[in-house]
Enzyme design. Structure first.
Site, mmCIF file in Angstrom:
data_model
loop_
_atom_site.group_PDB
_atom_site.id
_atom_site.type_symbol
_atom_site.label_atom_id
_atom_site.label_comp_id
_atom_site.label_asym_id
_atom_site.label_seq_id
_atom_site.Cartn_x
_atom_site.Cartn_y
_atom_site.Cartn_z
ATOM 1 N N SER A 210 2.335 -25.540 -10.366
ATOM 2 C CA SER A 210 3.527 -25.885 -9.166
ATOM 3 C C SER A 210 2.815 -26.517 -8.351
ATOM 4 O O SER A 210 1.510 -26.186 -7.868
ATOM 5 C CB SER A 210 4.145 -24.678 -8.795
ATOM 6 N N TYR B 83 4.931 -15.659 -6.576
ATOM 7 C CA TYR B 83 4.904 -16.915 -7.321
ATOM 8 C C TYR B 83 3.743 -17.670 -6.825
ATOM 9 O O TYR B 83 3.217 -18.319 -7.444
ATOM 10 C CB TYR B 83 6.099 -17.943 -7.014
HETATM 11 P P1 NAD Z 1 13.918 -22.485 -16.366
HETATM 12 O O1 NAD Z 1 14.397 -21.016 -15.720
HETATM 13 O O2 NAD Z 1 14.790 -23.638 -16.701
HETATM 14 O O3 NAD Z 1 13.079 -22.131 -17.666
HETATM 15 C C1 NAD Z 1 12.161 -20.799 -17.812
HETATM 16 C C2 NAD Z 1 11.956 -20.603 -19.138
HETATM 17 O O4 NAD Z 1 10.996 -19.385 -19.347
HETATM 18 C C3 NAD Z 1 13.210 -20.117 -20.028
HETATM 19 O O5 NAD Z 1 13.030 -20.731 -21.277
HETATM 20 C C4 NAD Z 1 12.924 -18.811 -19.938
HETATM 21 O O6 NAD Z 1 13.910 -18.151 -21.097
HETATM 22 C C5 NAD Z 1 11.664 -18.415 -20.137
HETATM 23 N N1 NAD Z 1 10.982 -17.247 -19.693
HETATM 24 C C6 NAD Z 1 11.723 -16.435 -18.492
HETATM 25 N N2 NAD Z 1 10.935 -15.270 -18.665
HETATM 26 C C7 NAD Z 1 10.251 -15.213 -19.956
HETATM 27 C C8 NAD Z 1 9.745 -14.029 -20.561
HETATM 28 N N3 NAD Z 1 9.493 -13.076 -19.958
HETATM 29 N N4 NAD Z 1 9.119 -14.281 -21.687
HETATM 30 C C9 NAD Z 1 9.289 -15.595 -22.475
HETATM 31 N N5 NAD Z 1 10.199 -16.486 -21.794
HETATM 32 C C10 NAD Z 1 10.561 -16.292 -20.589
HETATM 33 O O7 NAD Z 1 12.700 -22.987 -15.301
HETATM 34 P P2 NAD Z 1 11.768 -24.190 -15.124
HETATM 35 O O8 NAD Z 1 12.182 -24.564 -13.717
HETATM 36 O O9 NAD Z 1 11.934 -24.951 -16.375
HETATM 37 O O10 NAD Z 1 10.357 -23.696 -15.157
HETATM 38 C C11 NAD Z 1 9.365 -23.640 -16.048
HETATM 39 C C12 NAD Z 1 7.989 -23.526 -15.389
HETATM 40 O O11 NAD Z 1 7.888 -24.711 -14.312
HETATM 41 C C13 NAD Z 1 7.808 -22.422 -14.728
HETATM 42 O O12 NAD Z 1 6.349 -22.134 -14.852
HETATM 43 C C14 NAD Z 1 7.956 -22.963 -13.045
HETATM 44 O O13 NAD Z 1 7.259 -22.044 -12.217
HETATM 45 C C15 NAD Z 1 7.388 -24.258 -13.320
HETATM 46 N N6 NAD Z 1 7.871 -25.113 -12.262
HETATM 47 C C16 NAD Z 1 9.149 -25.346 -11.866
HETATM 48 C C17 NAD Z 1 9.575 -25.977 -10.885
HETATM 49 C C18 NAD Z 1 10.967 -26.493 -10.550
HETATM 50 O O14 NAD Z 1 11.320 -26.831 -9.500
HETATM 51 N N7 NAD Z 1 11.827 -26.135 -11.346
HETATM 52 C C19 NAD Z 1 8.644 -26.796 -10.021
HETATM 53 C C20 NAD Z 1 7.109 -26.536 -10.042
HETATM 54 C C21 NAD Z 1 6.922 -25.536 -11.370
#
Ligand code: NAD
Length: 261
Positions: free
Chosen positions: A143, A156
């Site tokens: 991130s 985080y």
């Molecule tokens: P999201 O909530 O759409 O997806 C998260 C996924 O992780 C889902 O499939 C959920 O079921 C799974 N998950 C959650 N807890 C879990 C567990 N204990 N075991 C297995 N699976 C689990 O979120 P996203 O935004 O797509 O995030 C995905 C990654 O991207 C994360 O690591 C997040 O930190 C990172 N990220 C997101 C953003 C953003 O702005 N959305 C920015 C930077 C980084």
């Protein structure tokens, strides 16, 4: 031969987008994460239709090392090895440090940081044994918060900074085996993870939900736009390509200029 790609947390958001991108290239994909069984099955079926590869689902909880071991075991037993590992699963919790629930701290560190250690320790022997020059790829979805902080996101930010350290260490350990390890550092992407934190952030800061989007999330994103899931997925495809074989132990920011400041 089709590559086998394991993406943690891929029932939603960025992870599902990454799984789609690899599946469209004909890869076998193993998806993981939580959700309604019918939604997960619909995603799995869709993935199989994209490029002709197989798509499997494993329900491993990323806070459970034994279940993570079983996820990698299933991928290896079904497809022979794991060529690309994408550590992506994530959750968020927004609170002041002195009010941050201890169990939430432990959960975020487990999912965002420790789970990548556990997937890697099982995948690395498979990648080494495959013995194909420049074949293995480990991609950690970090991130912008791996590089800079924001208030109220202590667990985080700490976990994301940590995964960059793990990325660099693994890259050095694996460079001579033709395995690259890199991180992607997205800015804000409008996924369920981000949508869920908007009400909490509004409450912590005493502002409206719309103001959270414009004044908090996009304030430092110089493009004033959210990053798209497809843009993050394309970066993962690039890091997994032959063209990226000398890129290791680093990160690619995809944050609309946020961390340039
Ligand atoms: P999201 O909530 O759409 O997806 C998260 C996924 O992780 C889902 O499939 C959920 O079921 C799974 N998950 C959650 N807890 C879990 C567990 N204990 N075991 C297995 N699976 C689990 O979120 P996203 O935004 O797509 O995030 C995905 C990654 O991207 C994360 O690591 C997040 O930190 C990172 N990220 C997101 C953003 C953003 O702005 N959305 C920015 C930077 C980084």
């Amino acid at each position: 031969m089709a590559r086998t790609v394991v993406v943690t947390g891929s029932t939603s958001g960025i992870g599902l987008g990454v799984a789609r991108a690899f599946a469209a290239e004909g890869a076998n994909v193993v998806i993981n994460g939580f959700g309604k069984p019918e939604d997960i099955e619909a995603a799995r079926t869709e993935l199989e239709g994209l490029g002709g590869g197989a798509a499997l689902y494993h329900p491993a909880d990323m806070t459970r090392p034994d279940e993570i071991a079983d996820l990698i075991r299933m991928a290896a037993e079904t497809f022979g090895t794991v060529d690309v590992l994408v550590n992506n699963a994530g959750i968020q919790h927004v609170a002041k440090i002195e009010e941050f629930p201890v169990e939430k701290w432990d959960q975020l560190i487990a999912i965002l940081l420790s789970s990548a250690f556990h997937t890697m320790r099982h995948v690395i022997p498979l990648m080494k044994a495959a013995g194909r020059a420049y074949s293995g790829r480990i991609i950690n979805v970090a991130s912008a918060h791996a590089l800079v902080a924001s208030p109220y996101k202590s667990a985080y930010v700490a976990a994301k900074h940590g995964i960059l350290g793990l990325t660099k260490t693994a890259a050095l350990e694996l460079a001579e085996f033709g395995i690259t390890v890199n991180a992607i550092c997205p800015g804000y992407v409008l996924t369920p993870l981000v949508e869920k934190q908007i009400p909490d952030t509004a409450r912590e800061r005493g502002i409206s939900e719309e103001a959270v989007k414009t004044d908090v999330m996009l304030r430092l994103q110089a493009t004033k736009q959210f990053v798209s899931i497809e843009e993050v997925a394309a970066t993962a495809l690039y890091l997994a390509s032959d063209a990226a074989r000398q890129i290791t132990g680093t990160h690619i920011s995809i944050d609309g200029g946020w961390t340039a400041q």
